[in-house]
Design an enzyme around this catalytic site. Structure first.
Site, PDB file in Angstrom:
ATOM      1  N   GLU A   1       2.438  15.653  -0.124  1.00  0.00           N
ATOM      2  CA  GLU A   1       3.706  14.961  -0.373  1.00  0.00           C
ATOM      3  C   GLU A   1       4.623  15.281   0.800  1.00  0.00           C
ATOM      4  OE1 GLU A   1       7.876  14.474  -2.216  1.00  0.00           O
ATOM      5  OE2 GLU A   1       6.972  16.433  -1.956  1.00  0.00           O
TER       6      GLU A   1
ATOM      7  N   ASP B   1      14.728  21.029 -11.872  1.00  0.00           N
ATOM      8  CA  ASP B   1      14.323  19.998 -10.918  1.00  0.00           C
ATOM      9  C   ASP B   1      13.037  19.294 -11.390  1.00  0.00           C
ATOM     10  OD1 ASP B   1      14.311  18.427  -8.625  1.00  0.00           O
ATOM     11  OD2 ASP B   1      13.380  19.961  -7.371  1.00  0.00           O
TER      12      ASP B   1
ATOM     13  N   HIS C   1       8.542  26.650  -2.484  1.00  0.00           N
ATOM     14  CA  HIS C   1       9.531  27.519  -3.127  1.00  0.00           C
ATOM     15  C   HIS C   1       9.088  27.882  -4.534  1.00  0.00           C
ATOM     16  CE1 HIS C   1      10.617  23.182  -3.403  1.00  0.00           C
ATOM     17  NE2 HIS C   1      10.566  23.446  -4.696  1.00  0.00           N
TER      18      HIS C   1
ATOM     19  N   ASP D   1       3.421  19.804  -2.912  1.00  0.00           N
ATOM     20  CA  ASP D   1       4.830  19.393  -3.000  1.00  0.00           C
ATOM     21  C   ASP D   1       5.630  19.859  -1.783  1.00  0.00           C
ATOM     22  OD1 ASP D   1       7.182  18.462  -4.613  1.00  0.00           O
ATOM     23  OD2 ASP D   1       7.735  20.575  -4.378  1.00  0.00           O
TER      24      ASP D   1
ATOM     25  N   GLN E   1      15.922  27.450  -6.288  1.00  0.00           N
ATOM     26  CA  GLN E   1      14.559  27.271  -5.750  1.00  0.00           C
ATOM     27  C   GLN E   1      14.493  28.040  -4.433  1.00  0.00           C
ATOM     28  OE1 GLN E   1      15.137  22.969  -6.216  1.00  0.00           O
ATOM     29  NE2 GLN E   1      13.073  22.782  -7.044  1.00  0.00           N
TER      30      GLN E   1
ATOM     31  N   HIS F   1       8.612   9.350  -9.266  1.00  0.00           N
ATOM     32  CA  HIS F   1       9.718   9.993  -9.987  1.00  0.00           C
ATOM     33  C   HIS F   1      10.928  10.243  -9.088  1.00  0.00           C
ATOM     34  CE1 HIS F   1       7.944  13.181  -7.724  1.00  0.00           C
ATOM     35  NE2 HIS F   1       8.965  13.963  -8.010  1.00  0.00           N
TER      36      HIS F   1
HETATM   37  C1  GLC Z   1       9.444  16.993  -4.053  1.00  0.00           C
HETATM   38  C2  GLC Z   1       9.539  16.421  -5.448  1.00  0.00           C
HETATM   39  C3  GLC Z   1      10.963  16.347  -5.850  1.00  0.00           C
HETATM   40  C4  GLC Z   1      11.545  17.729  -5.809  1.00  0.00           C
HETATM   41  C5  GLC Z   1      11.313  18.406  -4.460  1.00  0.00           C
HETATM   42  C6  GLC Z   1      11.560  19.870  -4.521  1.00  0.00           C
HETATM   43  O1  GLC Z   1      10.019  16.182  -3.097  1.00  0.00           O
HETATM   44  O2  GLC Z   1       8.921  15.173  -5.494  1.00  0.00           O
HETATM   45  O3  GLC Z   1      11.102  15.778  -7.126  1.00  0.00           O
HETATM   46  O4  GLC Z   1      12.917  17.654  -6.067  1.00  0.00           O
HETATM   47  O5  GLC Z   1       9.993  18.264  -4.009  1.00  0.00           O
HETATM   48  O6  GLC Z   1      10.496  20.525  -5.166  1.00  0.00           O
END
Ligand code: GLC
Length: 647
Positions: free
Chosen positions: A326, A141, A184, A284, A252, A395
């Protein structure tokens, strides 16, 4: 401060202070560290008390903090001192961010060191390097499946390289941000391995169930993040014969944040990386941390208590470090990540403004700004010590988080609008110049997210293909109109690697089986340094975009009114195709006008209040704009950042 503890709790609290004092007895840091304890320990206590038995977790957390303070290198202690003298460093107009994958941008960590001149040339002062800690092997990921938080992905370098890079970045005025994946871990992480092998302590780090009873109860109200390639939120683990909570991919494993040991582990990880020179942690997927039956298990109040606890721990141990949340959540849930109510100013310092990003693309697709104004006007104010992290691309895919109530307020259906813009950017509408692709189409909800690079979504790719110079000019102007909103809103603008030279979609990922199933890789290109070398030539698209981006960055840095503590007023002018951001500031007002359409627009000059009745200067181009007439005329996608002409 209303912090008052009685009896038993007061003595536990005080014992913690004594514990820290004893651990730091001989350290020259003791006086400062205890002052920081006195300032931030109440926030730590409250954060912990809201979720755990604080009497038990308190000494354990202080133990980790004490070790971290003792281990903090002297250069970083000096950095702490300087940052504490300028705590608003990330809110300043001079702060400009850049986001890149280490390998795609520069090969490895040493390569990044060699690219510092390029970043400085562009005016970058904040660098977010995408996940670089050691991930699981195979699919990971994009690095968001971490197998070891204390080592670097071997092909990128070592922890020592990371530390030396941080030192070089600091010497060049650039702060370093890393991801902290805290919802995770990879199923190969040692905690997960031990849990799988039956160690009780580590089973409690995860959410594991013997049968489907509890998972099914949760599933009744849980959405799916990756319905295409990871449907459901639980994965059957063969070796432990248990169902494991896995919100994202099956490999994850979600952590059990109700377990205070998990909290202590992360204080340890955070301080370890902070002591290597990391200035900011991107938290994250923070919205998912706390699970609650009968809900979607996002944005739960405990998330904010936990963040407050983590931040307070870091303020005591490494006070220059900040957090960026985030939380890609609905507009009504977003402000809480910068702190509302009891958490105001005590959680993350930065949070991604995904609504601004969505509204910028939406407004460029429909060529009018009423929905954007409606959505952004409804935002609650944020603490003045915090800032939005503003971005046009990152991204990830774009999730079309347009609120039904906002759409309804201007007389359109939210569902229809989302369907239209996802079609427009997803490559479905013949009249659309955008070249993107659908990501995670969910037939149940009608939800379709979008992948694609900023330049391709703005129409540069289709114009180049059609060899249509006029369409190309329009597309570059469209891209710059979007980026100008990001740089002009106020907050910390993040330039996504490659957008400064208009990089198009890159479909080479399809050849790599570990990436092929995830089209987000189409907007994670490699930096073509041969193209970058030509960046000063106006003969190329890259050169034109680079020149425009550089001018935008310089303009931003020159405007005191762009300090993040000043909130913008966003409004639709009398001409719906022109959106305005007004920023009133004692150092000088700024009125930003954006023609979001492909047509020339005329609007009444009073839209530029309080700057009307005079000449103004556009801070981006330096040209004079006459505001003494009744109306003003703006070219397609024109952007004006108007300031009063000095008398
Ligand atoms: C966040 C990241 C993304 C990822 C997700 C799981 O949203 O930006 O790229 O897939 O977390 O970690």
């Amino acid at each position: 401060m209303h912090f008052m503890l009685g009896g038993q709790q007061a003595s536990t609290y005080q014992r913690g202070r004594n514990q820290l004092a004893a651990a730091l007895k001989k350290s020259p840091q003791a006086v400062d560290a205890l002052a920081r304890f006195d300032r931030f320990a109440p926030d730590l206590w409250d954060g912990l008390a809201a979720v755990y038995d604080v009497e038990i977790v308190w000494p354990a957390v202080l133990d980790v903090i004490a070790s971290a303070i003792t281990a903090r290198p002297s250069a970083l202690i000096e950095r702490d001192r300087i940052r504490q003298l300028q705590p608003d460093w990330f809110q300043l107009p001079e702060t400009v961010g850049y986001v890149a994958y280490t390998d795609h941008f520069a090969g490895d960590l040493n390569g990044i060191e060699n690219s510092i001149d390029y970043l400085k040339d562009l005016g970058i002062t904040y660098l977010h390097l995408m996940p670089l800690l050691r991930p699981r092997t195979g699919e990971n990921d994009g690095g968001y499946a971490v197998a070891d938080y204390k080592s670097v992905r071997p092909d990128l370098g070592t922890i020592d390289d990371l530390e030396s890079l941080a030192t070089s970045l600091h010497a060049n005025g650039i702060a370093l941000t890393l991801d902290l994946v805290l919802n995770h871990v990879a199923e190969q992480h040692e905690w997960a391995v031990k849990a799988r092998n039956g160690e009780e302590k580590y089973r409690n780090y995860f959410l594991m169930y013997p049968d489907r009873t509890v998972p099914d109860q949760y599933e009744a109200t849980l959405p799916e993040v990756f319905p295409d390639f990871a449907p459901g939120n639980f994965t059957w683990d063969e070796s432990s014969q248990l169902w494991v909570w896995t919100t994202f991919n099956s490999w994850q494993w979600d952590l059990n944040w109700a377990n205070p040991d998990v909290f202590c582990e992360f204080v340890d990880i955070l301080t370890y990386l902070a002591n290597k020179g990391v200035d900011c942690f991107r938290l994250d997927a923070i919205a998912f941390l706390w699970k609650r039956l009968g809900t979607n298990s996002q944005n739960q109040p405990e998330v904010h208590s936990l963040t407050q606890g983590l931040r307070a721990a870091l303020r005591i141990a490494a006070p220059s470090v900040i957090f960026k949340a985030e939380a890609i959540v609905a507009p009504s849930d977003l402000v809480a990540y910068l702190g509302t109510g009891e958490h105001a100013g005590k959680v993350s310092d930065l949070a991604y403004h995904n609504s601004l990003m969505v509204q910028a693309w939406s407004t460029l697709a429909i060529g009018e700004g009423r929905l954007m104004a409606q959505a952004l006007q409804r935002f609650a104010p944020i603490p003045t010590t915090t800032a939005w992290a503003t971005y046009l691309r990152c991204h990830d895919d774009i999730g079309w988080a347009i609120d039904d109530a906002d759409a309804g307020a201007i007389g359109v259906s939210g569902y229809d609008h989302r369907a239209y813009i996802s079609g427009y950017y997803g490559g479905e509408l013949p009249q659309s110049p955008a070249r993107g692709a659908h990501f995670q189409v969910n037939p149940l909800t009608g939800d379709r997210r979008t992948s694609g690079s900023a330049a391709s979504l703005a129409g540069i790719e289709s114009a180049i293909e059609a060899k249509d110079d006029q369409a190309l000019d329009l597309a570059i102007n469209r891209l710059m109109c979007g980026y100008s909103m990001i740089f002009g809103f106020g907050g910390l603008p993040l330039l996504y690697m490659g957008d400064e030279i208009g990089l198009l979609n890159d479909v080479t990922y399809r050849k790599n089986p570990a990436l092929a199933g995830d089209n987000r890789w189409m907007h994670r290109p490699h930096m073509p340094w041969d193209v970058v070398a030509q960046r000063n030539s106006r003969a190329t698209v890259a050169g034109q975009v680079f020149a425009r981006m550089s001018a935008l960055i310089s303009a931003r840095k020159s405007l005191a009114s762009l300090h993040a503590a000043t909130a913008p007023v966003v409004f639709a002018t009398d001409n719906p195709a022109v959106v305005a951001f007004r920023r009133r500031h004692p150092a000088g007002d700024l009125v930003e006008l954006y023609n979001v359409s492909a047509q020339t627009q005329i609007l009444p000059t009073h839209s530029a209040w309080p700057l009307n009745n005079a000449n103004a200067i556009d801070a981006i181009t330096g040209s004079l704009v006459d505001l003494t007439e009744q109306t003003i005329t703006m070219a397609p996608y024109a952007v004006w950042w108007l300031t009063a002409q000095p008398s």
